[in-house]
Design a protein around this motif. Structure first.
Motif, PDB file in Angstrom:
ATOM      1  N   GLY A  12      39.410  11.266   8.745  1.00  0.00           N
ATOM      2  CA  GLY A  12      39.092  12.690   8.754  1.00  0.00           C
ATOM      3  C   GLY A  12      38.083  12.989   9.841  1.00  0.00           C
ATOM      4  N   PRO A  13      37.829  14.279  10.082  1.00  0.00           N
ATOM      5  CA  PRO A  13      36.910  14.666  11.156  1.00  0.00           C
ATOM      6  C   PRO A  13      35.446  14.355  10.831  1.00  0.00           C
ATOM      7  CG  PRO A  13      37.605  16.582   9.914  1.00  0.00           C
ATOM      8  CD  PRO A  13      38.401  15.433   9.385  1.00  0.00           C
ATOM      9  N   ALA A  14      34.589  14.541  11.834  1.00  0.00           N
ATOM     10  CA  ALA A  14      33.155  14.268  11.705  1.00  0.00           C
ATOM     11  C   ALA A  14      32.538  15.058  10.546  1.00  0.00           C
ATOM     12  CB  ALA A  14      32.443  14.649  12.997  1.00  0.00           C
ATOM     13  N   SER A  15      31.675  14.382   9.793  1.00  0.00           N
ATOM     14  CA  SER A  15      30.902  15.027   8.720  1.00  0.00           C
ATOM     15  C   SER A  15      31.743  15.616   7.581  1.00  0.00           C
ATOM     16  CB  SER A  15      29.987  16.132   9.265  1.00  0.00           C
ATOM     17  OG  SER A  15      29.099  15.593  10.198  1.00  0.00           O
ATOM     18  N   ALA A  16      32.936  15.057   7.348  1.00  0.00           N
ATOM     19  CA  ALA A  16      33.749  15.537   6.220  1.00  0.00           C
ATOM     20  C   ALA A  16      33.369  14.815   4.926  1.00  0.00           C
ATOM     21  CB  ALA A  16      35.229  15.365   6.519  1.00  0.00           C
ATOM     22  N   GLY A  17      32.388  13.905   5.003  1.00  0.00           N
ATOM     23  CA  GLY A  17      31.926  13.197   3.806  1.00  0.00           C
ATOM     24  C   GLY A  17      32.577  11.840   3.608  1.00  0.00           C
ATOM     25  N   LYS A  18      33.236  11.335   4.655  1.00  0.00           N
ATOM     26  CA  LYS A  18      33.977  10.074   4.521  1.00  0.00           C
ATOM     27  C   LYS A  18      33.107   8.907   4.080  1.00  0.00           C
ATOM     28  CE  LYS A  18      35.416   9.920   8.780  1.00  0.00           C
ATOM     29  NZ  LYS A  18      34.857  11.186   9.324  1.00  0.00           N
ATOM     30  N   SER A  19      31.987   8.704   4.786  1.00  0.00           N
ATOM     31  CA  SER A  19      31.214   7.488   4.487  1.00  0.00           C
ATOM     32  C   SER A  19      30.578   7.569   3.104  1.00  0.00           C
ATOM     33  CB  SER A  19      30.182   7.205   5.567  1.00  0.00           C
ATOM     34  OG  SER A  19      29.222   8.220   5.583  1.00  0.00           O
ATOM     35  N   THR A  20      30.099   8.741   2.716  1.00  0.00           N
ATOM     36  CA  THR A  20      29.486   8.888   1.389  1.00  0.00           C
ATOM     37  C   THR A  20      30.477   8.514   0.293  1.00  0.00           C
ATOM     38  OG1 THR A  20      28.226  10.718   2.288  1.00  0.00           O
ATOM     39  CG2 THR A  20      28.246  10.519  -0.108  1.00  0.00           C
ATOM     40  N   VAL A 127      37.699  -0.808   1.681  1.00  0.00           N
ATOM     41  CA  VAL A 127      37.753   0.629   1.924  1.00  0.00           C
ATOM     42  C   VAL A 127      37.231   0.814   3.339  1.00  0.00           C
ATOM     43  CG1 VAL A 127      36.954   2.919   1.226  1.00  0.00           C
ATOM     44  CG2 VAL A 127      37.238   1.131  -0.514  1.00  0.00           C
ATOM     45  N   MET A 128      38.081   1.325   4.227  1.00  0.00           N
ATOM     46  CA  MET A 128      37.690   1.449   5.629  1.00  0.00           C
ATOM     47  C   MET A 128      37.731   2.916   6.012  1.00  0.00           C
ATOM     48  SD  MET A 128      39.347  -0.800   8.710  1.00  0.00           S
ATOM     49  CE  MET A 128      38.462  -2.319   8.438  1.00  0.00           C
ATOM     50  N   ASP A 129      36.658   3.433   6.606  1.00  0.00           N
ATOM     51  CA  ASP A 129      36.708   4.839   7.021  1.00  0.00           C
ATOM     52  C   ASP A 129      36.630   4.977   8.537  1.00  0.00           C
ATOM     53  OD1 ASP A 129      34.108   5.280   8.008  1.00  0.00           O
ATOM     54  OD2 ASP A 129      33.353   6.084   6.148  1.00  0.00           O
ATOM     55  N   GLY A 130      37.271   6.026   9.047  1.00  0.00           N
ATOM     56  CA  GLY A 130      37.295   6.234  10.499  1.00  0.00           C
ATOM     57  C   GLY A 130      38.139   7.429  10.875  1.00  0.00           C
ATOM     58  N   ARG A 131      38.863   7.296  11.993  1.00  0.00           N
ATOM     59  CA  ARG A 131      39.705   8.393  12.471  1.00  0.00           C
ATOM     60  C   ARG A 131      41.165   7.968  12.548  1.00  0.00           C
ATOM     61  NH1 ARG A 131      35.123   9.578  12.371  1.00  0.00           N
ATOM     62  NH2 ARG A 131      33.968  11.205  13.481  1.00  0.00           N
ATOM     63  N   ASP A 132      41.393   6.670  12.785  1.00  0.00           N
ATOM     64  CA  ASP A 132      42.753   6.170  13.048  1.00  0.00           C
ATOM     65  C   ASP A 132      43.109   5.017  12.126  1.00  0.00           C
ATOM     66  OD1 ASP A 132      40.866   4.379  13.999  1.00  0.00           O
ATOM     67  OD2 ASP A 132      42.088   3.731  15.693  1.00  0.00           O
ATOM     68  N   ILE A 133      42.458   4.944  10.977  1.00  0.00           N
ATOM     69  CA  ILE A 133      42.680   3.782  10.100  1.00  0.00           C
ATOM     70  C   ILE A 133      44.089   3.820   9.502  1.00  0.00           C
ATOM     71  CG2 ILE A 133      41.748   2.384   8.194  1.00  0.00           C
ATOM     72  CD1 ILE A 133      39.883   2.809  10.721  1.00  0.00           C
ATOM     73  N   GLY A 134      44.462   4.966   8.928  1.00  0.00           N
ATOM     74  CA  GLY A 134      45.787   5.077   8.317  1.00  0.00           C
ATOM     75  C   GLY A 134      46.930   5.102   9.330  1.00  0.00           C
ATOM     76  N   THR A 135      46.640   5.525  10.564  1.00  0.00           N
ATOM     77  CA  THR A 135      47.706   5.641  11.566  1.00  0.00           C
ATOM     78  C   THR A 135      47.863   4.376  12.409  1.00  0.00           C
ATOM     79  OG1 THR A 135      46.081   6.682  13.020  1.00  0.00           O
ATOM     80  CG2 THR A 135      47.586   8.163  11.864  1.00  0.00           C
ATOM     81  N   THR A 136      46.746   3.760  12.799  1.00  0.00           N
ATOM     82  CA  THR A 136      46.810   2.677  13.791  1.00  0.00           C
ATOM     83  C   THR A 136      46.266   1.336  13.289  1.00  0.00           C
ATOM     84  OG1 THR A 136      46.454   4.347  15.487  1.00  0.00           O
ATOM     85  CG2 THR A 136      46.152   2.069  16.162  1.00  0.00           C
ATOM     86  N   LYS A 144      46.120   5.901   1.503  1.00  0.00           N
ATOM     87  CA  LYS A 144      45.625   6.587   2.706  1.00  0.00           C
ATOM     88  C   LYS A 144      45.135   7.971   2.297  1.00  0.00           C
ATOM     89  CE  LYS A 144      48.910   4.351   5.804  1.00  0.00           C
ATOM     90  NZ  LYS A 144      49.955   4.566   6.813  1.00  0.00           N
ATOM     91  N   ILE A 145      43.900   8.249   2.665  1.00  0.00           N
ATOM     92  CA  ILE A 145      43.292   9.529   2.315  1.00  0.00           C
ATOM     93  C   ILE A 145      42.875  10.220   3.604  1.00  0.00           C
ATOM     94  CG2 ILE A 145      41.364  10.639   1.076  1.00  0.00           C
ATOM     95  CD1 ILE A 145      43.197   9.116  -0.861  1.00  0.00           C
ATOM     96  N   PHE A 146      43.093  11.529   3.692  1.00  0.00           N
ATOM     97  CA  PHE A 146      42.629  12.295   4.844  1.00  0.00           C
ATOM     98  C   PHE A 146      41.705  13.392   4.315  1.00  0.00           C
ATOM     99  CE2 PHE A 146      42.957  15.098   8.559  1.00  0.00           C
ATOM    100  CZ  PHE A 146      42.822  14.165   9.583  1.00  0.00           C
ATOM    101  N   LEU A 147      40.424  13.260   4.618  1.00  0.00           N
ATOM    102  CA  LEU A 147      39.437  14.226   4.105  1.00  0.00           C
ATOM    103  C   LEU A 147      39.178  15.320   5.131  1.00  0.00           C
ATOM    104  CD1 LEU A 147      36.564  12.112   2.487  1.00  0.00           C
ATOM    105  CD2 LEU A 147      38.565  13.117   1.381  1.00  0.00           C
ATOM    106  N   ILE A 148      39.207  16.550   4.679  1.00  0.00           N
ATOM    107  CA  ILE A 148      38.842  17.650   5.571  1.00  0.00           C
ATOM    108  C   ILE A 148      37.818  18.553   4.879  1.00  0.00           C
ATOM    109  CG2 ILE A 148      41.028  17.704   6.844  1.00  0.00           C
ATOM    110  CD1 ILE A 148      41.732  20.202   5.090  1.00  0.00           C
TER     111      ILE A 148
END
Ligand code: DC
Length: 225
Positions: A12-20, A127-136, A144-148
């Motif tokens: 998901g994008p920056a500051s969407a709460g992924k790491s928390t 549990v891995m968070d980032g931008r391209d984890i589910g795609t690449t 696969k979760i996409f947080l917005i």
């Protein structure tokens, strides 16, 4: 299912709460948590420290190739190291935040870091968070979760976090920074931020942290059942 459990990808994008939420989900399932953004930040830190220009792809690639990034459990947050030097707080500074998109756009950097990320996740239980984890990085991840969240909500969250840390950036500036980073992360040529076709999208704008964690846990439990 892998040897140690599932692979859970949270993008998901920056500051969407992924790491928390990723940290809390990892704790609940006793999985390891991997913050891939911290790895891009670590390389960026070293690039800036060495005074390398952000458009010098070749030198940046050399830095990435010759670096060793590691994580250690800390009291509250995971500690991050590059070549043995602790950089946990240094990689959250504005200079790193504002330069990391340029470093993350370089193919050689992505190849090096995504190879390491695949290796860390190969036995699952992660549990891995980032931008391209589910795609690449983990295209076969079982969950696969996409947080917005809206730009306004993300800027507000950053603002509150910053105040607690004693950083006083105006809200307007944070909003512009978030928009700029969203744009750069989703428009770069290699592995841009995109939702994997099989990812579950969760809009966290009006959800509490616990509600998001519960929603992700539900998706994990569905696969485990
Ligand atoms: O999640 P974060 O804000 O700490 O990530 C920092 C930057 O790293 C972000 O602007 C984009 C990049 N990044 C990436 O390109 N791919 C990832 N898997 C994780 C982060």
């Amino acid at each position: 299912m892998h040897k140690n459990g599932l692979q859970v990808a949270i993008d998901g994008p920056a500051s969407a709460g992924k790491s928390t939420v990723a940290k809390l989900v990892a704790k609940q399932f006793n999985y390891i948590y991997v913050d891939t953004g911290a790895m891009y930040r670590a390389i960026t830190y070293k690039v800036l420290k060495n005074g390398i220009s952000l458009d010098n792809d070749e030198e940046i690639a050399t830095i990435a190739d010759g670096s060793h990034i590691s994580f250690e459990p800390g009291e509250t947050d995971q500690k991050v190291f590059i070549d043995g030097e602790e950089i946990t707080t240094a990689i959250r500074e504005e200079n790193v935040t504002n330069s990391v998109s340029a470093v993350a756009a370089i193919q050689a950097v992505r190849t090096k870091l995504s190879t390491e990320q695949k290796e860390i996740a190969k036995d699952g239980g992660v549990v891995m968070d980032g931008r391209d984890i589910g795609t690449t990085v983990l295209p076969n991840a079982e969950v696969k979760i996409f947080l917005i969240a809206s730009v306004e909500e993300r800027a507000q969250r950053r603002y509150k976090e910053n105040i607690q840390k004693g950083i006083n950036t105006p809200l307007d500036e944070l909003r512009l920074e978030i928009e700029a980073r969203d744009y750069k992360d989703s428009h770069r040529k290699i592995s841009p931020l995109t939702k994997a076709e099989d990812a579950v999208e969760i809009d966290t704008t009006s959800l509490s942290i616990n509600e998001v964690v519960e929603e992700i846990a539900k998706n994990i439990n569905k696969v485990l059942a």
